[in-house]
Design a protein around this motif. Structure first.
Motif, short mmCIF file in Angstrom:
data_model
loop_
_atom_site.label_atom_id
_atom_site.label_comp_id
_atom_site.label_asym_id
_atom_site.label_seq_id
_atom_site.Cartn_x
_atom_site.Cartn_y
_atom_site.Cartn_z
N GLN A 3 0.86 -1.19 0.00
CA GLN A 3 0.00 0.00 0.00
C GLN A 3 0.90 1.24 0.00
O GLN A 3 0.96 1.99 0.97
CB GLN A 3 -0.91 -0.01 1.24
N ASN A 4 1.55 1.47 -1.13
CA ASN A 4 2.50 2.59 -1.17
C ASN A 4 2.43 3.40 -2.46
O ASN A 4 3.37 4.14 -2.79
CB ASN A 4 3.93 2.08 -0.94
N ARG A 5 1.32 3.29 -3.19
CA ARG A 5 1.08 4.17 -4.33
C ARG A 5 0.18 5.30 -3.86
O ARG A 5 -0.62 5.14 -2.94
CB ARG A 5 0.43 3.41 -5.49
N VAL A 6 0.29 6.46 -4.49
CA VAL A 6 -0.44 7.65 -4.05
C VAL A 6 -1.36 8.14 -5.15
O VAL A 6 -0.95 8.25 -6.31
CB VAL A 6 0.54 8.77 -3.65
N ASP A 7 -2.61 8.44 -4.79
CA ASP A 7 -3.57 8.97 -5.76
C ASP A 7 -3.65 10.49 -5.63
O ASP A 7 -3.01 11.08 -4.74
CB ASP A 7 -4.93 8.28 -5.62
N PRO A 8 -4.42 11.17 -6.49
CA PRO A 8 -4.47 12.64 -6.45
C PRO A 8 -5.05 13.21 -5.17
O PRO A 8 -4.86 14.40 -4.88
CB PRO A 8 -5.35 12.99 -7.66
N TYR A 9 -5.76 12.40 -4.38
CA TYR A 9 -6.28 12.86 -3.10
C TYR A 9 -5.23 12.76 -2.00
O TYR A 9 -5.46 13.20 -0.87
CB TYR A 9 -7.50 12.03 -2.70
N GLY A 10 -4.10 12.13 -2.30
CA GLY A 10 -3.08 11.89 -1.29
C GLY A 10 -3.25 10.59 -0.56
O GLY A 10 -2.49 10.29 0.37
N HIS A 11 -4.24 9.78 -0.96
CA HIS A 11 -4.48 8.49 -0.31
C HIS A 11 -3.39 7.49 -0.71
O HIS A 11 -2.89 7.50 -1.84
CB HIS A 11 -5.83 7.93 -0.72
N LEU A 12 -3.05 6.61 0.20
CA LEU A 12 -2.11 5.52 -0.09
C LEU A 12 -2.92 4.30 -0.50
O LEU A 12 -3.77 3.82 0.24
CB LEU A 12 -1.27 5.21 1.15
N ILE A 13 -2.67 3.82 -1.71
CA ILE A 13 -3.49 2.76 -2.30
C ILE A 13 -2.61 1.58 -2.72
O ILE A 13 -1.39 1.69 -2.79
CB ILE A 13 -4.29 3.27 -3.51
N ARG A 14 -3.27 0.48 -3.00
CA ARG A 14 -2.60 -0.70 -3.53
C ARG A 14 -2.92 -0.81 -5.02
O ARG A 14 -4.09 -0.77 -5.42
CB ARG A 14 -3.10 -1.97 -2.83
N THR A 15 -1.92 -0.94 -5.84
CA THR A 15 -2.12 -1.11 -7.28
C THR A 15 -0.84 -1.72 -7.86
O THR A 15 0.26 -1.42 -7.38
CB THR A 15 -2.43 0.22 -7.98
N PRO A 16 -0.96 -2.56 -8.88
CA PRO A 16 0.24 -3.11 -9.52
C PRO A 16 0.94 -2.11 -10.43
O PRO A 16 2.04 -2.37 -10.91
CB PRO A 16 -0.31 -4.30 -10.32
N ALA A 17 0.33 -0.94 -10.65
CA ALA A 17 0.93 0.05 -11.55
C ALA A 17 2.26 0.54 -10.99
O ALA A 17 2.40 0.79 -9.80
CB ALA A 17 -0.03 1.23 -11.73
N ARG A 18 3.24 0.69 -11.87
CA ARG A 18 4.55 1.18 -11.46
C ARG A 18 4.53 2.69 -11.34
O ARG A 18 3.75 3.37 -11.98
CB ARG A 18 5.63 0.76 -12.48
N GLY A 19 5.42 3.22 -10.53
CA GLY A 19 5.52 4.66 -10.37
C GLY A 19 6.65 5.23 -11.21
O GLY A 19 7.64 4.55 -11.49
N ALA A 20 6.50 6.51 -11.60
CA ALA A 20 7.55 7.21 -12.33
C ALA A 20 8.37 8.11 -11.41
O ALA A 20 9.46 8.55 -11.77
CB ALA A 20 6.94 8.05 -13.45
N TRP A 21 7.82 8.37 -10.19
CA TRP A 21 8.49 9.18 -9.19
C TRP A 21 8.32 8.50 -7.84
O TRP A 21 7.36 7.79 -7.61
CB TRP A 21 7.88 10.58 -9.11
#
Length: 205
Positions: A3-21
Motif C-alpha cells: 500500500q505505497n502508491r499515491v492517488d491525487p487525493y493523497g491516499h495511499l493505495i494498492r495497485t500493480p501500476a509502477r511509479g515514475a516518481w
C-alpha cells in the motif's frame, strides 16, 4: 501488493501500476509492511527513482516509507513538492515560482523551505486528516492542476480534462471553463504553476 502508491487525493493505495516518481513523508509502516499513519513529516517530497546508484529495500523496517506516483502532477495534487537533494534544480525552480505566485505569504528567497512546508501542510490536510480542497472557476486553472469532475479526479492539460486512473489517464473531455469546480491541487501550488512551474505528467499520446 504494498500500500505505497499515491492517488491525487493523497491516499495511499494498492495497485500493480509502477511509479515514475518516488515520494517520502517519513516512516509510515510497521515491521510487517503495513501502513500505520498517512504521514510523519510535514515535508512531503517527490524524488527521482534513481540517484547516485543508491539501492533500497522497499518498506524495510525502521526506514522511511517509499511512496510512488505515476507522474509529478499527481504528486503535486497529493501535496508533495520536489526534493532538494535528488532534484535540486527542480526544487529551486519550484521554490522561486512558489514565492512569485504567493507574495501574500510574506516569504522571500531567504525563507527556509520548512516554512513553505508548514504552509503546504495546512493546505493539503485538515486536523481530521481529510483532504483540503477549494472551489475555483475551471477556466482560471493552469495545466497540471487536478480537479474533481463527475466525482472523479481529472488533470487539466491543453484545455481538456483527462480522468486519472492508477494505470494511466482515460479519454479527454472538454474543460468546463465556465463552471466552478473542486480543486485537489493545493492552492499555493496552483499559484506556483501560474507563476511558471510546469509539472511533468504522463498523458495519452
Amino acid at each position: 501488493m504494498l500500500q505505497n502508491r499515491v492517488d491525487p487525493y493523497g491516499h495511499l493505495i494498492r495497485t500493480p501500476a509502477r511509479g515514475a516518481w518516488m515520494g517520502n513523508r517519513g516512516l509510515l509502516h510497521n515491521e510487517h509492511q503495513q501502513i500505520q499513519r498517512t504521514f510523519k513529516l510535514k515535508a512531503w517530497i517527490t524524488c527521482v527513482l534513481e540517484f547516485k546508484g543508491r539501492k533500497r529495500t522497499v518498506m524495510a523496517p525502521h526506514r522511511y516509507t517509499e511512496l510512488f506516483f505515476p507522474d509529478e502532477a499527481t504528486a503535486f495534487s497529493a501535496g508533495h513538492r520536489p526534493c532538494f537533494e535528488c532534484r535540486r534544480a527542480d526544487a529551486q525552480r519550484f521554490k522561486a515560482a512558489w514565492l512569485q505566485g504567493n507574495p501574500d505569504a510574506g516569504f522571500n528567497e531567504q525563507t527556509s523551505i520548512n516554512h513553505i512546508d508548514n504552509l503546504l501542510h495546512a493546505e493539503r490536510i485538515n486536523k481530521k486528516g481529510e483532504k483540503v480542497t477549494y472551489d475555483a472557476a475551471a477556466g482560471t486553472l493552469p495545466d497540471g492542476t487536478f480537479i474533481v469532475y463527475n466525482d472523479h479526479p481529472h488533470v487539466i492539460a491543453g484545455g481538456q480534462l483527462y480522468p486519472w486512473h492508477a494505470t494511466g489517464y482515460g479519454t479527454a473531455v472538454p474543460l468546463p471553463a465556465g463552471h466552478m469546480v473542486t480543486v485537489l491541487t493545493p492552492r499555493s501550488i496552483v499559484n506556483a504553476f501560474n507563476a511558471g512551474y510546469h509539472p511533468q505528467r504522463q498523458l495519452p499520446a
